[in-house]
Design an enzyme around this catalytic site. Structure first.
Site: not given
Ligand SMILES: N[C@H](CCC[C@H](N)C(=O)O)C(=O)O
Length: 276
Positions: A46, A66, A75, A77, A161, A192, A210-211, A219, A222
């Site tokens: 990201q 993303n 996000c 993290n 999710h 996700n 991940e989406r 994640c 997640g």
């Molecule tokens: N791919 C996720 C965004 C980043 C989430 C992930 N990197 C985290 O640490 O929460 C989405 O499209 O909703």
């Protein structure tokens, strides 16, 4: 324009962090795709933008893109890395920060050894941003994927999710299943896809496709969604260690109407510049 950035990661989920408080620049979706696709020599899961606050109630605005260039709501993290970044760049001296994201306002708290605690906000089940064609029963529902049916928990942490409990996460073929769940018609905004293995009532193993990215080493949202689902189903107690391929996160959730608290590591990898 020459743009400075910092490469960071949170439990292996890696980011290009750009300070748009001190350097003004208009970035477009293709810029995010080019960055993530290593066209400037640096890839990432990201891109995180640090922007001035949109209102006096918050300290900063935090935008998340993303690897496919799409802007998303949250996000986890990245939020931890955000807190470390703004303090180390002297954009603030505060230890507790209120940050506005597209998914709502979150509270970040910087601890010792570069650990950061984030109140990720109140989770939602089968929320409006995951309209279902499928019937939502109790705390889970059945998702037909190719020739299989998965019982999943649909949880939003601002971003959507779909969490599936499995016996052995390492046996799961995420390259095959991940895109089928991510792009399932029940999730018009995509989703996700999390695969959770219960180790004990206080520990899970988790892998996330991940989406907009694919499988990542960690994640944060997640991990929050998986713990909330596991608590809702009675498989977990309220403070859980989440083992992800890239590292460990601590997640707790006191229950309905309360925020999910995530604590975990942050790392700075290198500083760089790109010509946009
Ligand atoms: N791919 C996720 C965004 C980043 C989430 C992930 N990197 C985290 O640490 O929460 C989405 O499209 O909703």
């Amino acid at each position: 324009m020459i743009l400075k950035f910092t490469k960071m990661h949170g439990a292996g989920n890696d980011f290009v962090v750009i300070d748009l408080v001190s350097q003004r620049c208009k970035l477009r979706p293709r810029d995010f795709r080019n960055i993530a696709d290593r066209r400037f020599g640096v890839g990432c899961d990201q891109i995180l933008l640090v922007e001035p606050p949109g209102s006096p109630e918050v300290d900063f605005r935090y935008r998340i893109f993303n690897a496919d260039g799409g802007e998303v709501e949250q996000c986890g993290n990245g939020a931890r890395c955000f807190a470390r970044f703004v303090r180390e760049k002297k954009l603030t001296a505060k230890r507790v920060l209120k940050v506005e994201t597209a998914g709502g306002v979150i509270t970040l708290r910087a601890h010792e050894q570069h650990q950061v605690e984030v109140d990720m906000g109140v989770p939602e089940f089968a929320p409006a941003n995951i309209p279902f064609a499928a019937e939502q029963q109790a705390d889970s529902y059945r998702l037909a994927v190719a020739d299989q049916t998965f019982e999943i928990g649909a949880v939003s942490m601002g971003n959507p999710h779909a969490v599936t409990r499995v016996d052995d996460v390492d046996a799961m073929d995420l390259e095959d299943l991940g895109p089928q769940i991510e792009n399932h018609p029940d999730f018009p905004q995509r989703v996700n896809a999390g695969f959770m293995q219960i180790v004990s009532e206080n520990e899970i193993k988790l892998r996330v496709f991940e989406r907009g990215v694919g499988e990542t080493l960690a994640c944060g949202t997640g991990a929050c969604a998986a713990v909330v689902y596991g608590l809702q189903r009675g498989w977990l107690q309220d403070s859980v260690t989440v083992q992800l391929p890239g590292g460990k996160l601590s997640i707790s959730w006191p229950g309905d109407g309360q925020g999910v608290i995530m604590t975990g590591p942050t790392a700075v990898v290198f500083e760089g510049t790109i010509k946009i």
